[in-house]
Design an enzyme around this catalytic site. Structure first.
Site, PDB file in Angstrom:
ATOM      1  N   HIS A 159      48.829  43.787  36.763  1.00 38.82           N
ATOM      2  CA  HIS A 159      47.485  44.280  36.401  1.00 38.82           C
ATOM      3  C   HIS A 159      47.527  45.481  35.452  1.00 38.82           C
ATOM      4  O   HIS A 159      46.479  45.888  34.944  1.00 38.82           O
ATOM      5  CB  HIS A 159      46.700  44.684  37.655  1.00 38.82           C
ATOM      6  N   ASP A 209      50.392  34.488  41.014  1.00 41.38           N
ATOM      7  CA  ASP A 209      49.650  35.393  41.899  1.00 41.38           C
ATOM      8  C   ASP A 209      48.181  34.941  41.935  1.00 41.38           C
ATOM      9  O   ASP A 209      47.666  34.415  40.945  1.00 41.38           O
ATOM     10  CB  ASP A 209      49.751  36.819  41.350  1.00 41.38           C
ATOM     11  N   HIS A 212      45.548  36.619  41.867  1.00 44.23           N
ATOM     12  CA  HIS A 212      44.693  37.396  40.964  1.00 44.23           C
ATOM     13  C   HIS A 212      45.125  37.174  39.511  1.00 44.23           C
ATOM     14  O   HIS A 212      46.309  36.935  39.244  1.00 44.23           O
ATOM     15  CB  HIS A 212      44.792  38.894  41.295  1.00 44.23           C
ATOM     16  N   ASP A 243      49.907  35.869  47.281  1.00 41.36           N
ATOM     17  CA  ASP A 243      48.599  36.069  47.906  1.00 41.36           C
ATOM     18  C   ASP A 243      47.659  34.866  47.747  1.00 41.36           C
ATOM     19  O   ASP A 243      46.518  34.916  48.189  1.00 41.36           O
ATOM     20  CB  ASP A 243      47.933  37.356  47.397  1.00 41.36           C
TER      21      ASP A 243
HETATM   22 ZN   LIG Z   1      47.450  39.444  43.660  1.00 41.33          ZN
END
Ligand SMILES: [Zn+2]
Length: 308
Positions: free
Chosen positions: A122, A159, A161, A243
């Site tokens: 991120h 991931d 996200h 996740d």
């Molecule tokens: Zn994540």
């Protein structure tokens, strides 16, 4: 040759406040899960600032270094915190991916897994966010391209996200194919299919909430794998977040541990076809401790099978 495992005790000194999902216990559980595996264990060096300058301006590096509190925590965005050990941890995490690329491209290791934190996908060029300080996966890609002079590198980010930081850092890098799948809608909100990069080298694969392994496999088989094979990367970097697991508390995808083994095995097959099996994988998210430990072990076991 054995799969390399890169980690450092400093990555356990990056503390977050009580109740924060990105916590020391995550890496402790991952390392415990990998303890009995026959891996080539290596200690991560500290990254050099020259490495970090491949992806971040000096102002960002200075800002991270100067944000280190002498005690307690400093909050640097809505959910990103630093403790006295965070700068060293972030430099070890970045150093791990750089060393892993050196090992794999130098022929010392067939593939490598970096068990590190803080995670990286991120972190944008000038912005730490989402528990991430430096963009580890993008750094691995740039190091392979600029230092080792590869012509084509792929980053695959599974991931749950969106890998907004990796996308941002490699947006105008024609030599890097970025493939990222994510639950949509979900924080950080980016990752739509029309985000394709300055040179059409970004592929975003949104997955609907409550979808599971079957939908993920179909999407990767239809979109990601053909794109990877056509691009013919000389190295595959994996942003390995766990996740999307059905037990994870931060998202609503329903992947099983077997799904993480499957996607890893498929990426190993493509790496075998394109680049002599060369893969560098780095830990991103995963917040249910049991699921994280089990899925990480399954991921590393597939890397080990491919290394034989
Ligand atoms: Zn994540």
């Amino acid at each position: 040759m054995k799969t390399a495992l890169l980690t450092h005790a400093d990555c356990l000194e990056h503390m977050t406040p009580d109740g924060h999902p990105e916590r020391v216990a995550r890496l402790e559980r991952v390392l415990h899960a990998l303890e009995s595996l026959d891996l080539d264990r290596r200690t991560s060096p500290l990254a050099a600032d020259d490495d970090l300058l491949r992806i971040h301006p000096e102002s960002h590096i200075r800002s991270i270094r100067s944000s280190r509190p002498t005690e307690g925590y400093r909050q640097i965005d809505g959910d990103t915190f630093m403790s006295p050990g965070s700068v060293d941890a972030a430099y070890r995490a970045a150093g791990a991916v750089v060393r892993a690329v050196d090992l794999v491209l130098g022929g010392d290791s067939p593939n490598a897994f970096c068990a590190i934190r803080p995670p990286g996908h991120h972190a944008e060029s000038e912005t730490a966010m989402g528990f991430c300080l430096f963009g580890n996966a993008a750094l691995a890609a740039k190091h392979a391209l600029d230092h080792h002079r590869l012509k084509r590198v792929a980053v695959v980010d599974f991931d749950v996200h969106h890998g907004n930081g990796t996308q941002d850092l490699l947006w105008d890098e024609a030599r890097a194919l970025v493939i990222t799948s994510q639950q949509m809608p979900l924080w950080p909100g980016t990752g739509r299919p029309d985000e394709t990069g300055a040179y059409d080298t970004v592929l975003n694969i949104p997955l609907p909430p409550r979808s599971g392994g079957a939908e993920m496999r179909a999407a990767y088989e239809a979109q990601a794998f053909p794109r990877l094979r056509a691009f013919k990367p000389e190295l595959i970097i994996i942003s390995a977040g766990f996740d999307a697991h059905q037990d994870d508390p931060l998202a609503e995808l329903n992947w099983s541990t077997n799904d993480f083994a499957w996607i890893t095995a498929e990426l190993c097959k493509i790496a075998d076809e394109c680049c002599n099996g060369r893969i560098v994988s780095t830990l991103e998210g995963g917040y249910d401790l049991n699921a994280l430990a089990e899925a990480t072990r399954a991921h590393v076991e597939e890397l080990m099978k491919a290394a034989r």
